[in-house]
Design an enzyme around this catalytic site. Structure first.
Site, PDB file in Angstrom:
ATOM      1  N   HIS A   1       0.887  -1.117   0.136  1.00  0.00           N
ATOM      2  CA  HIS A   1       0.089   0.086   0.064  1.00  0.00           C
ATOM      3  C   HIS A   1       0.735   1.382   0.093  1.00  0.00           C
ATOM      4  CE1 HIS A   1       1.040  -0.017   4.366  1.00  0.00           C
ATOM      5  NE2 HIS A   1       0.635   1.146   4.060  1.00  0.00           N
TER       6      HIS A   1
HETATM    7  C1  UD1 Z   1      -2.156   5.957   5.332  1.00  0.00           C
HETATM    8  C2  UD1 Z   1      -0.648   6.643   5.741  1.00  0.00           C
HETATM    9  C3  UD1 Z   1       0.244   5.610   5.630  1.00  0.00           C
HETATM   10  C4  UD1 Z   1      -0.251   4.288   6.568  1.00  0.00           C
HETATM   11  C5  UD1 Z   1      -1.353   3.782   5.851  1.00  0.00           C
HETATM   12  C6  UD1 Z   1      -1.932   2.669   6.633  1.00  0.00           C
HETATM   13  C7  UD1 Z   1      -0.296   8.974   5.339  1.00  0.00           C
HETATM   14  C8  UD1 Z   1       0.301  10.011   4.478  1.00  0.00           C
HETATM   15  N1  UD1 Z   1      -0.132   7.886   5.116  1.00  0.00           N
HETATM   16  O1  UD1 Z   1      -1.784   5.610   3.997  1.00  0.00           O
HETATM   17  O2  UD1 Z   1       1.392   5.968   6.196  1.00  0.00           O
HETATM   18  O3  UD1 Z   1       0.835   3.246   6.328  1.00  0.00           O
HETATM   19  O4  UD1 Z   1      -2.182   4.953   5.891  1.00  0.00           O
HETATM   20  O5  UD1 Z   1      -2.940   1.941   5.885  1.00  0.00           O
HETATM   21  O6  UD1 Z   1      -1.140   9.320   6.312  1.00  0.00           O
HETATM   22  N2  UD1 Z   1      -9.199   4.869   0.795  1.00  0.00           N
HETATM   23  C9  UD1 Z   1     -10.316   4.254   0.777  1.00  0.00           C
HETATM   24  N3  UD1 Z   1     -11.129   3.787   1.855  1.00  0.00           N
HETATM   25  C10 UD1 Z   1     -10.391   4.176   3.105  1.00  0.00           C
HETATM   26  C11 UD1 Z   1      -9.216   4.728   3.286  1.00  0.00           C
HETATM   27  C12 UD1 Z   1      -8.637   5.282   2.147  1.00  0.00           C
HETATM   28  O7  UD1 Z   1     -10.938   4.122  -0.368  1.00  0.00           O
HETATM   29  O8  UD1 Z   1     -11.121   3.796   4.019  1.00  0.00           O
HETATM   30  C13 UD1 Z   1      -8.480   5.066  -0.425  1.00  0.00           C
HETATM   31  C14 UD1 Z   1      -8.725   6.509  -1.043  1.00  0.00           C
HETATM   32  O9  UD1 Z   1      -8.719   6.529  -2.405  1.00  0.00           O
HETATM   33  C15 UD1 Z   1      -7.797   7.366  -0.588  1.00  0.00           C
HETATM   34  C16 UD1 Z   1      -6.369   6.509  -0.729  1.00  0.00           C
HETATM   35  O10 UD1 Z   1      -7.004   5.208  -0.144  1.00  0.00           O
HETATM   36  O11 UD1 Z   1      -7.231   8.655  -1.305  1.00  0.00           O
HETATM   37  C17 UD1 Z   1      -5.137   6.750   0.282  1.00  0.00           C
HETATM   38  O12 UD1 Z   1      -5.711   6.776   1.762  1.00  0.00           O
HETATM   39  P1  UD1 Z   1      -4.670   7.813   2.724  1.00  0.00           P
HETATM   40  O13 UD1 Z   1      -5.429   7.808   3.889  1.00  0.00           O
HETATM   41  O14 UD1 Z   1      -4.775   9.058   2.023  1.00  0.00           O
HETATM   42  O15 UD1 Z   1      -3.386   7.040   2.638  1.00  0.00           O
HETATM   43  P2  UD1 Z   1      -3.129   5.606   2.912  1.00  0.00           P
HETATM   44  O16 UD1 Z   1      -2.478   5.095   1.743  1.00  0.00           O
HETATM   45  O17 UD1 Z   1      -4.045   4.849   3.522  1.00  0.00           O
HETATM   46  N1  UDP Z   2      -3.975  -5.126   8.794  1.00  0.00           N
HETATM   47  C1  UDP Z   2      -5.237  -5.731   8.938  1.00  0.00           C
HETATM   48  N2  UDP Z   2      -5.883  -6.035   7.913  1.00  0.00           N
HETATM   49  C2  UDP Z   2      -5.216  -5.977   6.534  1.00  0.00           C
HETATM   50  C3  UDP Z   2      -3.843  -5.783   6.390  1.00  0.00           C
HETATM   51  C4  UDP Z   2      -3.169  -5.100   7.640  1.00  0.00           C
HETATM   52  O1  UDP Z   2      -5.618  -5.793  10.123  1.00  0.00           O
HETATM   53  O2  UDP Z   2      -6.065  -6.555   5.667  1.00  0.00           O
HETATM   54  C5  UDP Z   2      -3.064  -4.674   9.936  1.00  0.00           C
HETATM   55  C6  UDP Z   2      -1.626  -5.461  10.359  1.00  0.00           C
HETATM   56  O3  UDP Z   2      -1.965  -6.593  11.046  1.00  0.00           O
HETATM   57  C7  UDP Z   2      -1.012  -4.243  11.145  1.00  0.00           C
HETATM   58  C8  UDP Z   2      -1.519  -2.935  10.468  1.00  0.00           C
HETATM   59  O4  UDP Z   2      -2.901  -3.326   9.764  1.00  0.00           O
HETATM   60  O5  UDP Z   2      -1.459  -4.553  12.464  1.00  0.00           O
HETATM   61  C9  UDP Z   2      -0.739  -2.512   9.396  1.00  0.00           C
HETATM   62  O6  UDP Z   2      -1.330  -1.313   8.913  1.00  0.00           O
HETATM   63  P1  UDP Z   2      -0.996  -0.774   7.602  1.00  0.00           P
HETATM   64  O7  UDP Z   2      -0.243  -1.881   6.811  1.00  0.00           O
HETATM   65  O8  UDP Z   2      -2.207  -0.375   6.714  1.00  0.00           O
HETATM   66  O9  UDP Z   2      -0.009   0.442   7.973  1.00  0.00           O
HETATM   67  P2  UDP Z   2       1.603   0.547   8.172  1.00  0.00           P
HETATM   68  O10 UDP Z   2       2.031  -0.333   9.455  1.00  0.00           O
HETATM   69  O11 UDP Z   2       2.303   0.317   7.238  1.00  0.00           O
HETATM   70  O12 UDP Z   2       1.512   2.220   8.702  1.00  0.00           O
END
Ligand code: UD1
Ligand code: UDP
Length: 358
Positions: free
Chosen positions: A203
């Site tokens: 992601h």
């Molecule tokens: C964010 C964090 C990242 C973290 C990740 C965990 C920032 C800059 N990044 O990244 O550090 O590792 O969360 O998962 O804060 N979207 C949906 N549904 C949701 C959430 C997101 O469709 O419930 C889609 C949207 O298109 C959105 C995109 O995902 O624009 C990115 O979401 P965003 O929260 O901006 O960043 P992440 O990539 O999730």
């Molecule tokens: N995780 C989850 N379901 C999923 C993928 C990840 O519960 O389908 C959990 C995972 O076990 C870990 C956390 O989400 O505890 C990690 O979050 P993510 O990878 O979104 O973000 P990051 O740690 O890179 O910021």
């Protein structure tokens, strides 16, 4: 009773807040603010239900957007809540835009800021997370570092006051939940056999926003001999659709794409996987906690300890051949307690009590 205002908003923060909140509420009044950065049920609601996280006092519903729009909207809303609640301190987690918005709002109002997961550095400022971490650490009064490396990183930036190495709250979360998960599921429930599949998550912006890298990742996965179970983050799903890669993946019969799973399902699948391929910070550590080898599709990681002992291997999906690396990897000796003893939450609350008084 002193009042602590906790700010969360993204999936990994829901997982981290669960163990800390459980202990924090024995001594403090806690107000939870959910920015709504993540909002799909399987990215948000499921964690509140499954992990018994107290219902947020404020749901800001900010949602998705560009960095400025998202962080700015959160900042404005959080500031309003701070004016109203007048907490004794603000608690933030990790390195997301929700973390940064909370840090700016609290520090500008001179409210002490406490940062859980302080001091992590990838030394790549192109990562939005790196900018968020650095800025947050530099305005925090208490910095809860998970490792000595994190303490050293802070020292190198001149940050020494208020720094405490408490271990990793994600270890607390795993220890608390793995037995619950094992009692709840059998691997057959997922139509899988134990140790006969690979678990993958992708992601990170650095992978999803770069077509060459994203294509190389899915190409590499399709060449592996094992079945790959891939709970797909909505960000990645969106990119695959817009870049037109989805159809190619559908042809790769070994890649089984599923919706994001709950935390209990995730830790269960991790423990039954043969190995893990990821670019997630949290999942790299969970692979180590589950004693499952890990291949991280990034050029650097903040969680260097797992790489140092050889448990986790960084792989550039464009310039390196994942299949060869997987096949050539030898088993390495496991080193216990790289991330503390699983009592980070209690240590954090003790430090907060000493700092604020009860
Ligand atoms: C964010 C964090 C990242 C973290 C990740 C965990 C920032 C800059 N990044 O990244 O550090 O590792 O969360 O998962 O804060 N979207 C949906 N549904 C949701 C959430 C997101 O469709 O419930 C889609 C949207 O298109 C959105 C995109 O995902 O624009 C990115 O979401 P965003 O929260 O901006 O960043 P992440 O990539 O999730
Ligand atoms: N995780 C989850 N379901 C999923 C993928 C990840 O519960 O389908 C959990 C995972 O076990 C870990 C956390 O989400 O505890 C990690 O979050 P993510 O990878 O979104 O973000 P990051 O740690 O890179 O910021």
């Amino acid at each position: 009773m002193k009042k602590i205002l906790t700010i969360v908003g993204a999936r990994p923060q829901f997982i981290k807040v669960a163990p800390v909140s459980r202990v924090l509420r024995n001594e403090f009044e806690e107000i939870i603010v959910n920015t709504g950065q993540h909002y799909d049920y399987n990215m948000s609601g499921v964690f509140f239900e499954e992990l018994n996280i107290p219902k947020p006092n404020y749901d800001l519903g900010v949602g998705s957007g560009s960095h400025g729009a998202q962080t700015g909207a959160m900042l404005k809303e959080i500031e309003d809540v701070l004016f109203k609640e007048k907490p004794d301190a603000v608690l933030v987690y990790g390195d997301t835009n929700s973390t940064l918005a909370g840090a700016i709002a609290a520090s500008k109002l001179h409210i002490p800021l406490f940062h859980i997961e302080a001091g992590l550095r990838s030394f790549n400022k192109k990562m939005p997370e790196e900018v968020n971490r650095i800025l947050t650490d530099h305005v925090s009064s208490l910095l809860f570092a998970p490792t000595e490396t994190a303490v050293e990183n802070l020292k190198n930036e001149g940050v020494v006051e208020g720094v405490h190495n408490v271990g990793d709250v994600m270890f607390d979360a795993v220890l608390y939940n793995i037995t619950i998960a094992n009692n709840k599921y059998k691997i057959e429930d997922f139509q899988l056999e134990s140790k006969q599949f690979v678990l993958a998550t992708i992601h990170r912006a650095e992978n999803t926003d770069d077509l060459v890298r994203l294509e190389a990742i899915f190409e590499s996965l399709s060449k592996l001999e094992d079945t790959i179970v891939l709970p797909l983050h909505p960000r990645t799903k969106g990119k695959l659709d817009t870049l037109g890669i989805s159809d190619k993946i559908k042809d790769a019969k070994n890649i089984k794409i599923i919706d994001p799973v709950s935390y209990l399902e995730m830790v269960f699948l991790e423990s039954h996987s043969k190995f893990i391929i990821t670019d997630s910070g949290g999942v790299q550590k969970e692979a180590y906690f589950a004693k499952v080898p890990c291949f991280t599709l990034r050029d650097q990681t903040e969680w260097v300890e797992t790489v140092d002992i050889g448990w986790n291997r960084l792989v550039n999906p464009v310039t390196e051949n994942l299949l060869d690396i997987v096949n050539d990897t030898q088993s390495v000796e496991y080193v216990e307690h790289l991330y503390g003893n699983g009592d980070a939450s209690s240590k954090i609350v003790k430090v907060i009590s000493d700092y604020l008084g009860k």
